[in-house]
Design a protein around this motif. Structure first.
Motif, PDB file in Angstrom:
ATOM      1  N   ASP A   1       0.857  -1.185   0.000  1.00 44.11           N
ATOM      2  CA  ASP A   1       0.000   0.000   0.000  1.00 44.11           C
ATOM      3  C   ASP A   1       0.893   1.235   0.000  1.00 44.11           C
ATOM      4  O   ASP A   1       1.641   1.461   0.963  1.00 44.11           O
ATOM      5  CB  ASP A   1      -0.915   0.006   1.232  1.00 44.11           C
ATOM      6  CG  ASP A   1      -1.821   1.230   1.305  1.00 44.11           C
ATOM      7  OD1 ASP A   1      -1.791   2.059   0.372  1.00 44.11           O
ATOM      8  OD2 ASP A   1      -2.556   1.355   2.304  1.00 44.11           O
TER       9      ASP A   1
ATOM     10  N   LYS B   1      -3.103   8.862  -3.014  1.00 45.47           N
ATOM     11  CA  LYS B   1      -3.986   9.795  -2.332  1.00 45.47           C
ATOM     12  C   LYS B   1      -3.316  11.160  -2.140  1.00 45.47           C
ATOM     13  O   LYS B   1      -2.125  11.333  -2.389  1.00 45.47           O
ATOM     14  CB  LYS B   1      -4.437   9.197  -1.002  1.00 45.47           C
ATOM     15  CG  LYS B   1      -5.272   7.925  -1.180  1.00 45.47           C
ATOM     16  CD  LYS B   1      -5.738   7.365   0.154  1.00 45.47           C
ATOM     17  CE  LYS B   1      -6.582   6.096  -0.051  1.00 45.47           C
ATOM     18  NZ  LYS B   1      -7.027   5.514   1.232  1.00 45.47           N
ATOM     19  N   ALA B   2      -4.112  12.113  -1.688  1.00 45.45           N
ATOM     20  CA  ALA B   2      -3.688  13.517  -1.633  1.00 45.45           C
ATOM     21  C   ALA B   2      -2.352  13.741  -0.934  1.00 45.45           C
ATOM     22  O   ALA B   2      -1.527  14.521  -1.440  1.00 45.45           O
ATOM     23  CB  ALA B   2      -4.786  14.361  -0.987  1.00 45.45           C
TER      24      ALA B   2
ATOM     25  N   HIS C   1      -1.814   1.144  -8.091  1.00 39.36           N
ATOM     26  CA  HIS C   1      -2.566   1.681  -6.957  1.00 39.36           C
ATOM     27  C   HIS C   1      -2.842   3.164  -7.163  1.00 39.36           C
ATOM     28  O   HIS C   1      -2.045   3.895  -7.753  1.00 39.36           O
ATOM     29  CB  HIS C   1      -1.792   1.506  -5.643  1.00 39.36           C
ATOM     30  CG  HIS C   1      -1.615   0.076  -5.228  1.00 39.36           C
ATOM     31  ND1 HIS C   1      -2.635  -0.848  -5.264  1.00 39.36           N
ATOM     32  CD2 HIS C   1      -0.532  -0.584  -4.743  1.00 39.36           C
ATOM     33  CE1 HIS C   1      -2.185  -2.010  -4.835  1.00 39.36           C
ATOM     34  NE2 HIS C   1      -0.908  -1.875  -4.512  1.00 39.36           N
ATOM     35  N   MET C   2      -3.986   3.597  -6.636  1.00 44.21           N
ATOM     36  CA  MET C   2      -4.294   5.019  -6.618  1.00 44.21           C
ATOM     37  C   MET C   2      -3.445   5.712  -5.557  1.00 44.21           C
ATOM     38  O   MET C   2      -3.221   5.173  -4.476  1.00 44.21           O
ATOM     39  CB  MET C   2      -5.780   5.230  -6.306  1.00 44.21           C
ATOM     40  CG  MET C   2      -6.706   4.792  -7.435  1.00 44.21           C
ATOM     41  SD  MET C   2      -6.454   5.772  -8.923  1.00 44.21           S
ATOM     42  CE  MET C   2      -6.786   7.413  -8.305  1.00 44.21           C
TER      43      MET C   2
ATOM     44  N   ASN D   1      -0.014   4.304   0.233  1.00 43.32           N
ATOM     45  CA  ASN D   1      -0.605   5.426   0.959  1.00 43.32           C
ATOM     46  C   ASN D   1      -0.506   5.248   2.475  1.00 43.32           C
ATOM     47  O   ASN D   1      -1.473   5.430   3.208  1.00 43.32           O
ATOM     48  CB  ASN D   1      -2.067   5.598   0.531  1.00 43.32           C
ATOM     49  CG  ASN D   1      -2.187   5.951  -0.938  1.00 43.32           C
ATOM     50  OD1 ASN D   1      -1.796   7.032  -1.356  1.00 43.32           O
ATOM     51  ND2 ASN D   1      -2.716   5.010  -1.718  1.00 43.32           N
TER      52      ASN D   1
ATOM     53  N   ASN E   1      -4.616  13.643  -9.944  1.00 39.37           N
ATOM     54  CA  ASN E   1      -5.289  14.070  -8.729  1.00 39.37           C
ATOM     55  C   ASN E   1      -5.996  12.877  -8.107  1.00 39.37           C
ATOM     56  O   ASN E   1      -5.832  11.752  -8.572  1.00 39.37           O
ATOM     57  CB  ASN E   1      -6.243  15.242  -9.006  1.00 39.37           C
ATOM     58  CG  ASN E   1      -7.188  14.965 -10.154  1.00 39.37           C
ATOM     59  OD1 ASN E   1      -7.645  13.844 -10.325  1.00 39.37           O
ATOM     60  ND2 ASN E   1      -7.484  15.978 -10.959  1.00 39.37           N
ATOM     61  N   GLU E   2      -6.775  13.118  -7.070  1.00 41.80           N
ATOM     62  CA  GLU E   2      -7.345  11.980  -6.338  1.00 41.80           C
ATOM     63  C   GLU E   2      -8.379  11.216  -7.139  1.00 41.80           C
ATOM     64  O   GLU E   2      -8.562  10.021  -6.932  1.00 41.80           O
ATOM     65  CB  GLU E   2      -7.959  12.471  -5.023  1.00 41.80           C
ATOM     66  CG  GLU E   2      -6.932  12.734  -3.942  1.00 41.80           C
ATOM     67  CD  GLU E   2      -7.567  12.836  -2.573  1.00 41.80           C
ATOM     68  OE1 GLU E   2      -7.548  11.835  -1.827  1.00 41.80           O
ATOM     69  OE2 GLU E   2      -8.082  13.925  -2.243  1.00 41.80           O
ATOM     70  N   LYS E   3      -9.082  11.866  -8.028  1.00 42.71           N
ATOM     71  CA  LYS E   3     -10.045  11.162  -8.872  1.00 42.71           C
ATOM     72  C   LYS E   3      -9.311  10.632 -10.095  1.00 42.71           C
ATOM     73  O   LYS E   3      -8.625  11.381 -10.780  1.00 42.71           O
ATOM     74  CB  LYS E   3     -11.191  12.079  -9.289  1.00 42.71           C
ATOM     75  CG  LYS E   3     -12.361  11.331  -9.898  1.00 42.71           C
ATOM     76  CD  LYS E   3     -13.560  12.238 -10.030  1.00 42.71           C
ATOM     77  CE  LYS E   3     -14.747  11.495 -10.656  1.00 42.71           C
ATOM     78  NZ  LYS E   3     -15.196  10.361  -9.857  1.00 42.71           N
TER      79      LYS E   3
END
Length: 308
Positions: A63, A91-92, A88-89, A65, A138-140
């Motif tokens: 992970d 995050k901010a 993986h995404m 994040n 960005n987050e989206k």
């Protein structure tokens, strides 16, 4: 002053784009990648091996994040953050670490096919082109302003692997072309019109089941979208599991048939699809064993076999 970047990367796109950064003299202070999944066919090149070749530190968190990873990213002091086919995404907190921005390379012509496995989805939907897009992250997912993109054709019989190879080249060309302006702070940004595309989710092996009620062209698109190294399109023949690995559309004209069937004609295998259109079966596995026209004749004779 030398530009410094942290790179999140995986797969062939990750390898080629990392090579582009190195070719432009970008200092890579850290690479974040994945452990290879032992249950996945690893047919692509290794970002970790490339980083090791250039003595770049590598981490492989499950992970990204977490506070620990965030601390390591901050310690690397990046001016830029890049993501090249990292799974993986971010995050901010991660996205705001690099003062000169975070950028992602996506395998479609955004805003079309945002989200997961865009190459496979483009083929399934019968698209005749796709490409690669570098965009603000960005987050989206996949909705930030576009920096640059490059299109490539999808030919009627291209498989997902063949198209992915083109997309990898498109990603390399895109980054190579726009990177000097990006590093100089002069790159333009073009907001996406999100109404012109949509999000698509990941796919599972069971999503490759063939619906023989569909026209031949729809089945053909599914077959090539999930052909090896992906799990393959699957069905049942004579009560046994089968994979259809390669097809050609030979006719979209309707023929009279009570139900979808597999049969031999002129030493070739064909399938009558649910709407009466015809698909040539070029490569087939039955119960894990390759089955050609001669094997079909030996096993079933001239008797057509129902497809389910």
């Amino acid at each position: 002053m030398m530009a410094r970047a942290v790179v999140f990367a995986y797969h062939n796109v990750g390898v080629r784009c990392l090579e582009v950064l190195l070719a432009h003299g970008v200092e890579i202070s850290l690479v974040v990648t994945h452990e290879d999944n032992p249950n996945e066919a690893i047919w692509f090149d290794s970002v970790a091996q490339l980083a090791s070749l250039h003595d770049i530190p590598v981490i492989k968190p499950t992970d990204p994040n977490t506070d620990d990873v965030l601390h390591q990213i901050k310690a690397a002091q990046p001016d830029w953050l890049f993501s090249f086919y990292y799974r993986h995404m971010l995050k901010a907190p991660l996205l705001t670490v690099a003062p000169r921005g975070a950028y992602n390379m996506h395998g479609s012509l955004l805003p079309k096919y945002r989200g997961r496995v865009p190459v496979n989805w483009a083929i399934i939907h019968g698209e005749i082109e796709t490409g690669a897009t570098l965009h603000v992250m960005n987050e989206k997912p996949d909705n930030g302003a576009i920096i640059d993109q490059q299109s490539v054709p999808i030919l009627p019989n291209d498989t997902a692997q063949q198209v992915f190879e083109k997309v990898t080249t498109a990603a390399e060309l895109t980054l190579y072309r726009c990177l000097p302006a990006l590093l100089a702070g002069t790159a333009q940004r073009f907001p996406q019109d999100l109404s012109q595309g949509g999000y698509f989710g990941g796919r599972k092996a069971e999503d490759g089941r063939i619906d023989w009620a569909q026209p031949a062209i729809v089945i053909h698109n599914l077959v090539r979208a999930v052909a090896p190294p992906y799990p393959g399109a699957h069905t049942c023949i004579a009560g046994q599991p089968a994979r259809i690995l390669r097809t050609l559309v030979v006719s979209q004209h309707l023929v009279t048939t009570a139900m979808p069937t597999l049969y031999m004609q002129d030493n070739k295998l064909f399938a009558n699809c649910g709407d009466g259109s015809i698909l040539r079966i070029v490569e087939l596995e039955l119960a894990g064993t390759p089955l050609d026209a001669a094997g079909f004749m030996q096993r079933f004779g001239h008797t057509p076999q129902t497809l389910a």
